[in-house]
Motif scaffolding. Structure first.
Motif, PDB file in Angstrom:
ATOM      1  N   THR A  91      34.706 -26.331  45.154  1.00 29.95           N
ATOM      2  CA  THR A  91      34.985 -25.363  45.137  1.00 29.95           C
ATOM      3  C   THR A  91      33.888 -25.020  43.901  1.00 29.95           C
ATOM      4  OG1 THR A  91      36.783 -24.861  43.799  1.00 29.95           O
ATOM      5  CG2 THR A  91      36.986 -24.757  45.147  1.00 29.95           C
ATOM      6  N   LEU A  92      33.331 -23.512  43.166  1.00 31.19           N
ATOM      7  CA  LEU A  92      32.429 -22.989  41.812  1.00 31.19           C
ATOM      8  C   LEU A  92      33.798 -22.922  41.518  1.00 31.19           C
ATOM      9  CD1 LEU A  92      29.814 -22.320  40.569  1.00 31.19           C
ATOM     10  CD2 LEU A  92      30.527 -20.433  41.584  1.00 31.19           C
ATOM     11  N   ILE A  93      33.877 -23.059  40.286  1.00 33.51           N
ATOM     12  CA  ILE A  93      34.397 -22.762  39.104  1.00 33.51           C
ATOM     13  C   ILE A  93      34.385 -21.216  39.062  1.00 33.51           C
ATOM     14  CG2 ILE A  93      35.834 -22.505  36.407  1.00 33.51           C
ATOM     15  CD1 ILE A  93      34.275 -25.807  37.136  1.00 33.51           C
ATOM     16  N   PRO A  94      35.349 -20.479  38.921  1.00 36.26           N
ATOM     17  CA  PRO A  94      35.520 -18.646  38.880  1.00 36.26           C
ATOM     18  C   PRO A  94      34.964 -18.359  37.515  1.00 36.26           C
ATOM     19  CG  PRO A  94      38.260 -19.689  39.958  1.00 36.26           C
ATOM     20  CD  PRO A  94      37.198 -20.993  40.117  1.00 36.26           C
ATOM     21  N   ARG A  95      34.386 -18.065  37.327  1.00 37.52           N
ATOM     22  CA  ARG A  95      33.960 -17.359  35.840  1.00 37.52           C
ATOM     23  C   ARG A  95      34.417 -15.711  35.989  1.00 37.52           C
ATOM     24  NH1 ARG A  95      30.660 -21.083  37.649  1.00 37.52           N
ATOM     25  NH2 ARG A  95      28.828 -21.846  37.256  1.00 37.52           N
ATOM     26  N   PRO A  96      34.746 -15.859  34.277  1.00 41.40           N
ATOM     27  CA  PRO A  96      34.544 -14.421  33.889  1.00 41.40           C
ATOM     28  C   PRO A  96      34.176 -13.017  34.406  1.00 41.40           C
ATOM     29  CG  PRO A  96      34.522 -15.783  32.472  1.00 41.40           C
ATOM     30  CD  PRO A  96      34.835 -16.222  33.713  1.00 41.40           C
ATOM     31  N   GLY A 123      35.367 -20.042  48.653  1.00 45.19           N
ATOM     32  CA  GLY A 123      35.222 -20.917  47.824  1.00 45.19           C
ATOM     33  C   GLY A 123      36.499 -20.909  47.614  1.00 45.19           C
ATOM     34  N   SER A 124      37.202 -21.304  45.821  1.00 49.34           N
ATOM     35  CA  SER A 124      38.259 -20.740  45.571  1.00 49.34           C
ATOM     36  C   SER A 124      39.869 -20.107  46.265  1.00 49.34           C
ATOM     37  CB  SER A 124      38.775 -21.708  44.158  1.00 49.34           C
ATOM     38  OG  SER A 124      38.255 -20.095  43.952  1.00 49.34           O
ATOM     39  N   GLY A 125      38.919 -18.784  46.804  1.00 48.36           N
ATOM     40  CA  GLY A 125      39.658 -17.808  47.334  1.00 48.36           C
ATOM     41  C   GLY A 125      39.501 -16.958  46.059  1.00 48.36           C
ATOM     42  N   ALA A 126      38.827 -17.444  44.750  1.00 50.83           N
ATOM     43  CA  ALA A 126      39.185 -16.324  43.716  1.00 50.83           C
ATOM     44  C   ALA A 126      38.883 -14.889  44.273  1.00 50.83           C
ATOM     45  CB  ALA A 126      38.550 -16.447  42.916  1.00 50.83           C
ATOM     46  N   ILE A 127      37.906 -14.838  44.818  1.00 54.40           N
ATOM     47  CA  ILE A 127      37.569 -12.805  44.888  1.00 54.40           C
ATOM     48  C   ILE A 127      39.217 -12.476  45.781  1.00 54.40           C
ATOM     49  CG2 ILE A 127      36.097 -11.256  45.518  1.00 54.40           C
ATOM     50  CD1 ILE A 127      33.839 -12.921  45.082  1.00 54.40           C
ATOM     51  N   ALA A 128      38.666 -13.030  46.881  1.00 51.53           N
ATOM     52  CA  ALA A 128      40.033 -12.373  48.552  1.00 51.53           C
ATOM     53  C   ALA A 128      41.175 -12.607  47.887  1.00 51.53           C
ATOM     54  CB  ALA A 128      39.497 -13.486  49.673  1.00 51.53           C
ATOM     55  N   LEU A 129      41.644 -13.381  46.805  1.00 49.55           N
ATOM     56  CA  LEU A 129      43.253 -14.005  46.587  1.00 49.55           C
ATOM     57  C   LEU A 129      43.312 -12.272  46.091  1.00 49.55           C
ATOM     58  CD1 LEU A 129      43.379 -17.718  46.844  1.00 49.55           C
ATOM     59  CD2 LEU A 129      44.907 -16.129  48.491  1.00 49.55           C
ATOM     60  N   ALA A 130      42.619 -12.053  44.756  1.00 52.17           N
ATOM     61  CA  ALA A 130      42.716 -11.204  43.866  1.00 52.17           C
ATOM     62  C   ALA A 130      42.642 -10.016  44.878  1.00 52.17           C
ATOM     63  CB  ALA A 130      41.499 -11.084  43.096  1.00 52.17           C
ATOM     64  N   ILE A 131      41.932  -9.622  45.676  1.00 51.26           N
ATOM     65  CA  ILE A 131      41.560  -8.512  46.215  1.00 51.26           C
ATOM     66  C   ILE A 131      43.623  -8.261  46.906  1.00 51.26           C
ATOM     67  CG2 ILE A 131      40.962  -6.641  48.031  1.00 51.26           C
ATOM     68  CD1 ILE A 131      37.905  -8.033  46.777  1.00 51.26           C
ATOM     69  N   ALA A 132      43.568  -9.088  47.615  1.00 52.13           N
ATOM     70  CA  ALA A 132      45.060  -9.360  48.785  1.00 52.13           C
ATOM     71  C   ALA A 132      46.159  -8.616  48.244  1.00 52.13           C
ATOM     72  CB  ALA A 132      44.596 -10.846  49.651  1.00 52.13           C
ATOM     73  N   ASP A 144      34.008 -19.537  53.968  1.00 45.87           N
ATOM     74  CA  ASP A 144      33.012 -20.299  53.409  1.00 45.87           C
ATOM     75  C   ASP A 144      32.602 -20.788  54.553  1.00 45.87           C
ATOM     76  OD1 ASP A 144      33.382 -20.959  50.182  1.00 45.87           O
ATOM     77  OD2 ASP A 144      32.288 -22.460  51.797  1.00 45.87           O
ATOM     78  N   ILE A 145      31.548 -21.750  53.933  1.00 48.92           N
ATOM     79  CA  ILE A 145      30.923 -22.703  55.280  1.00 48.92           C
ATOM     80  C   ILE A 145      31.306 -23.992  55.140  1.00 48.92           C
ATOM     81  CG2 ILE A 145      29.146 -23.419  53.546  1.00 48.92           C
ATOM     82  CD1 ILE A 145      26.539 -23.416  56.534  1.00 48.92           C
ATOM     83  N   SER A 146      32.152 -24.707  53.699  1.00 56.80           N
ATOM     84  CA  SER A 146      32.770 -25.821  53.684  1.00 56.80           C
ATOM     85  C   SER A 146      33.561 -25.705  54.125  1.00 56.80           C
ATOM     86  CB  SER A 146      32.353 -26.001  51.898  1.00 56.80           C
ATOM     87  OG  SER A 146      33.798 -26.423  51.478  1.00 56.80           O
ATOM     88  N   ARG A 147      34.429 -26.553  54.910  1.00 57.38           N
ATOM     89  CA  ARG A 147      35.990 -26.779  55.175  1.00 57.38           C
ATOM     90  C   ARG A 147      36.807 -26.987  53.991  1.00 57.38           C
ATOM     91  NH1 ARG A 147      36.202 -26.167  60.870  1.00 57.38           N
ATOM     92  NH2 ARG A 147      34.269 -26.691  61.639  1.00 57.38           N
ATOM     93  N   ARG A 148      36.388 -27.536  53.347  1.00 58.54           N
ATOM     94  CA  ARG A 148      36.960 -27.877  51.969  1.00 58.54           C
ATOM     95  C   ARG A 148      37.455 -27.077  51.169  1.00 58.54           C
ATOM     96  NH1 ARG A 148      35.992 -34.351  51.381  1.00 58.54           N
ATOM     97  NH2 ARG A 148      33.155 -34.034  50.687  1.00 58.54           N
ATOM     98  N   PHE A 205      27.982 -30.272  37.364  1.00 55.27           N
ATOM     99  CA  PHE A 205      28.819 -30.898  38.380  1.00 55.27           C
ATOM    100  C   PHE A 205      30.025 -29.844  40.037  1.00 55.27           C
ATOM    101  CE2 PHE A 205      28.570 -32.954  34.447  1.00 55.27           C
ATOM    102  CZ  PHE A 205      29.139 -34.477  34.600  1.00 55.27           C
ATOM    103  N   GLU A 206      28.779 -28.811  39.325  1.00 52.85           N
ATOM    104  CA  GLU A 206      29.685 -27.510  41.199  1.00 52.85           C
ATOM    105  C   GLU A 206      28.777 -28.187  42.136  1.00 52.85           C
ATOM    106  OE1 GLU A 206      31.279 -23.939  38.150  1.00 52.85           O
ATOM    107  OE2 GLU A 206      30.065 -24.687  37.706  1.00 52.85           O
ATOM    108  N   PRO A 207      29.340 -27.677  43.361  1.00 51.88           N
ATOM    109  CA  PRO A 207      28.680 -27.610  45.041  1.00 51.88           C
ATOM    110  C   PRO A 207      27.359 -27.213  44.506  1.00 51.88           C
ATOM    111  CG  PRO A 207      31.276 -26.808  44.762  1.00 51.88           C
ATOM    112  CD  PRO A 207      30.798 -26.556  43.473  1.00 51.88           C
TER     113      PRO A 207
END
Ligand code: GLN
Length: 286
Positions: A91-96, A123-132, A144-148, A205-207
């Motif tokens: 996952t991308l590292i969430p950014r400020p 990615g890590s779910g950052a945006i979706a989880l903050a909104i939810a 996400d296209i990436s299952r991982r 190091f990021e995808p």
């Protein structure tokens, strides 16, 4: 003859020697991680001896950081919005600056009612989880296209007990065929394939698929904008994070796809970072 044992180093001695080769703030995060303590604990326990095995673990992390690995991948965690998220090299590292995207989404979802929301490329779910989390009555679909990456995002939802997000695998709109949303947000890849920044710092190091998107960096944004009108409710919003030099290009893409009320917001560094557009509502359409 007796030999006295070598005294264990203290937390502050470890931090001082690490500070010679890595950023002292990174060293504090890594030591707290190795000691399985919150960072604040270090300040009250600076003179505590650190057991040899833990000191060695810390020194291993310092060496990896000195070789370039991102702190968030070494600790497996990054704070975003109000959430402490698990992040992995999938996952991308969430950014400020992405918190600006969350803020702009929230402005468009009234707190008291239901809303259909999508986050493309979660990615890590950052945006979706903050909104939810901020809008418990909203139903959020995160793709996400990436299952991982989706597995990491779903784990984050579980950790935080966030139940109003559904995860779906697939490229951009493909998991959302036939559905319409009130608000769609995305922080897609937007760096040009040949941008030298991809070869520097944490980005190495990021995808790559989460960072780079074609010759001008606008390939993913172009695809998202093109098919957005078919997935937005009348008057629904599309919000996109983009590079600080891409504001005009993103506004032009939205204009040519028929969006109205197009506006760009600047990040904390004063750079154009998030552009929103509205799908023509019933009034405009009629
Ligand atoms: N903002 C990130 C960077 O420039 C890129 C993230 C992205 O492409 N979505 O490091």
């Amino acid at each position: 003859m007796t030999t006295s044992p070598v005294p264990c180093p203290t937390a502050s001695q470890l931090l001082r020697s690490a500070g010679a080769c890595i950023d002292p703030a990174d060293a504090a995060l890594l030591l707290a991680h190795a000691l399985r303590r919150p960072r604040a604990w270090l300040y009250a326990h600076a003179t505590d001896p650190v057991a040899g095995a833990l000191a060695a673990e810390f020194e291993g992390l310092v060496a990896r950081r000195a070789a370039g690995e991102p702190v968030a991948y070494l600790t497996g965690r990054r704070g975003f919005w109000t959430l402490e998220l698990a992040v992995t090299p999938d996952t991308l590292i969430p950014r400020p600056e992405t918190e600006l995207l969350v803020e702009q989404v929230l402005v468009r979802i009234p707190p008291g009612g239901p809303a259909r929301v999508a986050d493309l490329g979660t990615g890590s779910g950052a945006i979706a989880l903050a909104i939810a989390c901020e809008r418990p009555l909203a139903r959020v679909v995160a793709t996400d296209i990436s299952r991982r990456a989706l597995a990491a995002a779903a784990a984050n939802a579980g950790t935080h007990g966030i139940g109003n997000v559904e995860f779906r695998q697939g490229d951009w709109w493909s998991p959302l065929a036939g559905e319409r949303f009130d608000v769609v947000a995305s922080n897609p890849p937007y760096i040009a394939d040949d941008d030298p920044h991809l070869q520097r710092g944490d980005l190495r190091f990021e995808p790559r698929g989460a960072l780079a998107s074609g010759r001008d960096g606008l390939e993913a944004i172009g695809m998202i904008v093109r098919d957005a009108p078919a997935h937005l409710a009348p008057g629904g919003w599309l919000l996109l994070e983009h590079g600080h030099t891409q504001g005009e290009a993103v506004r032009a893409l939205l204009r040519s796809a028929g969006f109205v009320a197009i506006a760009t917001e600047r990040d904390l560094e004063g750079r154009e970072r998030v552009t929103a557009g509205r799908s023509p509502g019933l009034a405009e359409a009629g």
